[in-house]
Write a protein that holds these residues in place. Structure first.
Motif, PDB file in Angstrom:
ATOM      1  N   SER A   1       0.842  -1.191   0.000  1.00 28.45           N
ATOM      2  CA  SER A   1       0.000   0.000   0.000  1.00 28.45           C
ATOM      3  C   SER A   1       0.879   1.243   0.000  1.00 28.45           C
ATOM      4  N   HIS A   2       0.277   2.366  -0.380  1.00 26.47           N
ATOM      5  CA  HIS A   2       1.042   3.611  -0.421  1.00 26.47           C
ATOM      6  C   HIS A   2       1.582   3.966   0.961  1.00 26.47           C
ATOM      7  N   ALA A   3       0.778   3.767   2.004  1.00 31.83           N
ATOM      8  CA  ALA A   3       1.210   4.113   3.361  1.00 31.83           C
ATOM      9  C   ALA A   3       2.427   3.289   3.777  1.00 31.83           C
ATOM     10  N   ARG A   4       2.407   1.986   3.483  1.00 34.10           N
ATOM     11  CA  ARG A   4       3.550   1.144   3.830  1.00 34.10           C
ATOM     12  C   ARG A   4       4.758   1.459   2.950  1.00 34.10           C
ATOM     13  N   TYR A   5       4.499   1.816   1.696  1.00 35.19           N
ATOM     14  CA  TYR A   5       5.581   2.191   0.789  1.00 35.19           C
ATOM     15  C   TYR A   5       6.331   3.410   1.321  1.00 35.19           C
ATOM     16  N   ILE A   6       5.588   4.414   1.755  1.00 35.02           N
ATOM     17  CA  ILE A   6       6.205   5.615   2.309  1.00 35.02           C
ATOM     18  C   ILE A   6       6.996   5.284   3.567  1.00 35.02           C
ATOM     19  N   GLU A   7       6.438   4.417   4.401  1.00 36.32           N
ATOM     20  CA  GLU A   7       7.149   4.013   5.621  1.00 36.32           C
ATOM     21  C   GLU A   7       8.462   3.313   5.270  1.00 36.32           C
ATOM     22  N   TRP A   8       8.415   2.468   4.245  1.00 38.46           N
ATOM     23  CA  TRP A   8       9.639   1.784   3.811  1.00 38.46           C
ATOM     24  C   TRP A   8      10.663   2.793   3.297  1.00 38.46           C
TER      25      TRP A   8
END
Length: 338
Positions: free
Chosen positions: A225-232
């Motif tokens: 997801s975009h949220a997890r992508y940003i966190e990564w």
């Protein structure tokens, strides 16, 4: 600036790279009557007759929702060159955002796609393109097309959380369209130059992903997801952007977190003709393609030693929702004769 009578009401259709979301949220904060309708999505679990009926039902429901949303609206902003095939029955004037694949690849897939996209471009009151590599193909079709850069809201981004083992992240998919061959060579040379003291991470996405893992020792992470992508991304020490010569949303999100970004920008595109195309705070910067790999490797090594390259303020000023709404607001008023 308060809303005035000459500010038209605008309906945005489609949400490529969440640009429609950012624009409409900021416009509402400024008291403007802008709204968004996203495209209908089918359930990937549907098969056979369920898929056929499901697509028909969702399509009909979406058109009904679109008709209600468009009632009384002054102007429509289409996001995507082929979206006009779904909205051609609406009588409203419209402007058109081209986002990349529509004019670059989809248009040449078939004669039917070409007719749809060329017709949408021809009939639009104004045409906008979002990255400088689209200037040439777009202006061949509409010489008066304007650059309206992609939009990133830095307030939605976490702060950089890198620590421990230095980590180089590759935000883009490993595809030819993203300069994949050169990106693979960058990864191989960085591994040879930096050895095992630096961790390399990239997306398990694209035709070159397996080679990146096997030949350059890149640890692949699954699409998310975009949220997890940003966190990564936020855990990276340095990011290496696509080697295709432009900044897309992913690269700008990296910069918005103040993670140092290395990006070999195409000097033909980043020519100072727009505020987004000059003095870009990235490692490497404008460089000819034949020198790109060496320049990226050198800039990455330098930034790993001193990982400071403030860019958040630049992204907010140039690519933030406030700047984007200000630019478009003026164009909308001109289009409607305000």
């Amino acid at each position: 600036m308060p809303r005035v009578a000459s500010d038209p009401s605008v309906l945005h259709i489609n949400d490529v790279a969440r640009i429609g979301t950012h624009l409409c949220a900021q416009a509402r904060r400024e008291g403007l009557d802008w709204s968004l309708v996203r495209l209908a999505r089918t359930d990937p679990r549907w098969r056979g007759w369920k898929k056929t009926l499901g697509r028909a039902w969702r399509g009909a429901a979406w058109e009904a929702r679109l008709g209600r949303a468009a009632w009384g609206v002054d102007l429509i902003n289409l996001h995507g060159g082929n979206i006009r095939r779904h909205t051609g029955w609406l009588p409203h004037p419209y402007v058109l955002h081209l986002h990349g694949s529509d004019v670059r690849t989809v248009r040449v897939e078939s004669e039917a796609q070409r007719r749809v996209i060329d017709g949408a471009i021809e009939r639009a009151r104004e045409v906008y393109y979002t990255t400088p590599d689209l200037r040439e193909p777009t202006c061949r079709l509409r010489p008066d097309a304007l650059l309206q850069p992609v939009v990133v809201d830095v307030n939605e981004l976490p702060t950089c959380s890198s620590g421990g083992v230095p980590t180089v992240v590759f935000p883009s998919r490993w595809d030819r369209a993203k300069g994949g061959d050169l990106q693979l060579e960058v990864a191989r040379q960085l591994r040879r130059a930096l050895g095992q003291h630096v961790r390399f991470e990239g997306l398990d996405w694209g035709e070159g992903a397996a080679l990146a893992a096997r030949q350059a020792g890149v640890t692949l992470v699954p699409r998310m997801s975009h949220a997890r992508y940003i966190e990564w991304l936020s855990r990276g020490t340095v990011a290496v952007g696509q080697v295709a010569g432009i900044l897309s949303v992913s690269e700008l999100e990296v910069m918005g977190m103040d993670i140092p970004l290395v990006a070999p920008l195409n000097p033909r595109w980043y020519d100072g003709s727009h505020e987004s195309l000059t003095d870009v705070p990235v490692g490497c910067g404008p460089v000819e393609a034949r020198h790109a790999v060496d320049a990226v490797v050198a800039a990455t090594r330098e930034l790993l030693e001193n990982p400071i390259l403030p860019a958040r303020g630049w992204v907010e000023k140039i690519h933030g929702p406030r700047a984007a709404v200000s630019r478009l607001r003026g164009r909308y008023r001109a289009v409607m004769g305000g």
